[in-house]
Design a protein around this motif. Sequence first.
Motif, PDB file in Angstrom:
ATOM      1  N   UNK A   1      -2.572   3.066 -37.921  1.00 18.32           N
ATOM      2  CA  UNK A   1      -1.212   2.751 -38.363  1.00 18.32           C
ATOM      3  C   UNK A   1      -0.835   3.578 -39.591  1.00 18.32           C
ATOM      4  N   UNK A   2      -1.805   3.855 -40.452  1.00 17.07           N
ATOM      5  CA  UNK A   2      -1.542   4.662 -41.645  1.00 17.07           C
ATOM      6  C   UNK A   2      -1.544   6.159 -41.350  1.00 17.07           C
ATOM      7  N   UNK A   3      -2.142   6.566 -40.259  1.00 14.53           N
ATOM      8  CA  UNK A   3      -2.157   7.974 -39.835  1.00 14.53           C
ATOM      9  C   UNK A   3      -1.842   7.999 -38.334  1.00 14.53           C
ATOM     10  N   UNK A   4      -0.566   7.787 -37.970  1.00 15.17           N
ATOM     11  CA  UNK A   4      -0.198   7.615 -36.556  1.00 15.17           C
ATOM     12  C   UNK A   4      -0.001   8.942 -35.832  1.00 15.17           C
ATOM     13  N   UNK A   5      -1.085   9.693 -35.701  1.00 16.60           N
ATOM     14  CA  UNK A   5      -1.014  11.030 -35.126  1.00 16.60           C
ATOM     15  C   UNK A   5      -2.244  11.292 -34.261  1.00 16.60           C
ATOM     16  N   UNK A   6      -2.121  12.198 -33.297  1.00 12.55           N
ATOM     17  CA  UNK A   6      -3.305  12.635 -32.565  1.00 12.55           C
ATOM     18  C   UNK A   6      -4.169  13.513 -33.465  1.00 12.55           C
ATOM     19  N   UNK A   7      -5.418  13.677 -33.086  1.00 12.26           N
ATOM     20  CA  UNK A   7      -6.345  14.537 -33.832  1.00 12.26           C
ATOM     21  C   UNK A   7      -6.969  15.501 -32.837  1.00 12.26           C
TER      22      UNK A   7
ATOM     23  N   UNK B   1      -2.869   4.441 -29.610  1.00 12.60           N
ATOM     24  CA  UNK B   1      -1.483   4.047 -29.330  1.00 12.60           C
ATOM     25  C   UNK B   1      -0.583   4.263 -30.536  1.00 12.60           C
ATOM     26  N   UNK B   2      -1.149   4.307 -31.737  1.00 15.76           N
ATOM     27  CA  UNK B   2      -0.324   4.543 -32.926  1.00 15.76           C
ATOM     28  C   UNK B   2       0.338   5.917 -32.889  1.00 15.76           C
ATOM     29  N   UNK B   3      -0.247   6.871 -32.181  1.00 13.77           N
ATOM     30  CA  UNK B   3       0.264   8.240 -32.159  1.00 13.77           C
ATOM     31  C   UNK B   3       1.356   8.460 -31.127  1.00 13.77           C
ATOM     32  N   UNK B   4       1.628   7.489 -30.265  1.00 15.82           N
ATOM     33  CA  UNK B   4       2.570   7.708 -29.172  1.00 15.82           C
ATOM     34  C   UNK B   4       3.986   8.052 -29.647  1.00 15.82           C
ATOM     35  N   UNK B   5       4.555   7.388 -30.647  1.00 16.92           N
ATOM     36  CA  UNK B   5       5.906   7.780 -31.080  1.00 16.92           C
ATOM     37  C   UNK B   5       5.979   9.210 -31.595  1.00 16.92           C
ATOM     38  N   UNK B   6       4.976   9.645 -32.331  1.00 17.26           N
ATOM     39  CA  UNK B   6       4.962  11.025 -32.837  1.00 17.26           C
ATOM     40  C   UNK B   6       4.929  12.024 -31.685  1.00 17.26           C
ATOM     41  N   UNK B   7       4.081  11.764 -30.692  1.00 17.08           N
ATOM     42  CA  UNK B   7       3.999  12.673 -29.547  1.00 17.08           C
ATOM     43  C   UNK B   7       5.292  12.672 -28.747  1.00 17.08           C
ATOM     44  N   UNK B   8       5.890  11.497 -28.590  1.00 16.48           N
ATOM     45  CA  UNK B   8       7.147  11.414 -27.845  1.00 16.48           C
ATOM     46  C   UNK B   8       8.251  12.205 -28.540  1.00 16.48           C
ATOM     47  N   UNK B   9       8.325  12.096 -29.861  1.00 17.64           N
ATOM     48  CA  UNK B   9       9.370  12.806 -30.611  1.00 17.64           C
ATOM     49  C   UNK B   9       9.230  14.317 -30.434  1.00 17.64           C
ATOM     50  N   UNK B  10       8.045  14.846 -30.674  1.00 16.67           N
ATOM     51  CA  UNK B  10       7.883  16.300 -30.622  1.00 16.67           C
ATOM     52  C   UNK B  10       7.987  16.830 -29.196  1.00 16.67           C
ATOM     53  N   UNK B  11       7.491  16.093 -28.231  1.00 22.80           N
ATOM     54  CA  UNK B  11       7.595  16.548 -26.841  1.00 22.80           C
ATOM     55  C   UNK B  11       9.046  16.528 -26.378  1.00 22.80           C
ATOM     56  N   UNK B  12       9.821  15.573 -26.848  1.00 21.95           N
ATOM     57  CA  UNK B  12      11.231  15.514 -26.450  1.00 21.95           C
ATOM     58  C   UNK B  12      11.995  16.741 -26.932  1.00 21.95           C
ATOM     59  N   UNK B  13      11.587  17.322 -28.049  1.00 24.89           N
ATOM     60  CA  UNK B  13      12.267  18.515 -28.548  1.00 24.89           C
ATOM     61  C   UNK B  13      12.171  19.670 -27.558  1.00 24.89           C
ATOM     62  N   UNK B  14      11.082  19.710 -26.790  1.00 25.38           N
ATOM     63  CA  UNK B  14      10.878  20.791 -25.818  1.00 25.38           C
ATOM     64  C   UNK B  14      11.401  20.405 -24.441  1.00 25.38           C
ATOM     65  N   UNK B  15      11.120  19.183 -24.002  1.00 25.69           N
ATOM     66  CA  UNK B  15      11.468  18.783 -22.638  1.00 25.69           C
ATOM     67  C   UNK B  15      12.914  18.313 -22.511  1.00 25.69           C
ATOM     68  N   UNK B  16      13.516  17.829 -23.591  1.00 24.00           N
ATOM     69  CA  UNK B  16      14.902  17.345 -23.534  1.00 24.00           C
ATOM     70  C   UNK B  16      15.656  17.791 -24.778  1.00 24.00           C
TER      71      UNK B  16
END
Length: 268
Positions: A69-75, A140-155
């Motif tokens: 939760x404090x580092x909601x990112x993939x590694x 699961x904490x990283x899902x919003x970050x991945x969704x945001x950045x992927x949306x920049x490319x896919x949509x």
Amino acid sequence: CPSEWTPDRYPRLVLMHARPLAYGKAFSFNKIRSMMFTKVRVGIQLDADQWLNQGCDVMFERTRKESTEDYPHPILPVHYLARNPDHPDGDYPYVTMGSQRIGDTPAEWYGPDGEWVHDKDPPGYPKRKRWQHAHPTWTHWALPWMAKWTSYVLAPSRTEVPQWLRYQKQMQDEDLFNFAIWADDLNKSWCKFDIPGTDYFGRYQAQQHFSGPLWADPVWYPQGIVFMYFTAHAAKDPAASFAWLKRLWEGDGSLKPIEYRGRWFEDP
């Protein structure tokens, strides 16, 4: 799916189906899409040309403790190539970052229509970290970050894409991961648990002391990177891979999995 993938043979396999990507988008973004719509609590993303060695399960627990939760990112694991523009190692992904470089500083570029453009690269360019390999771990904490950045490319038409990202040529998932990591100034990466080629496992089985650093660069890892022999990547020859796996299956579990500066270690 292959007829060999039966419930009896793989009782824990869950096969997911998804709609095709939009036309013109890199197939590799299916990897990030699968990370999001499977909605697992903790995961490790592997490629089709990758196999596992014993000990890899430790990465699930390590990921659970680091992607939080404090580092909601993939590694991601560090790449075996540094890919630094100022000290080349034989690979230049930076040719995808905009158009033609014409100046001595990263901001001096021509735009796609010949105009003079500044600040068209990701914030923090030249990059703050060594290039990372697109074999991410996440929770699961990283899902919003991945969704945001992927949306920049896919949509892109439906999102507020950063201006510098609009200038990039067609990207793969690995490009996006690294650009986003620089832009958000993320500070975690794994040792290289995705060994670049099956032949390195000869070193692992020998457990000899080797001289010289592994894939060093003068900025980020002057003493070389750390290898953790948990998976083999670029394993594109099925017969060779099966031969290696049989040799590893015959082991007694006593081999130390971590190699750094010619020495071997047990505990990651």
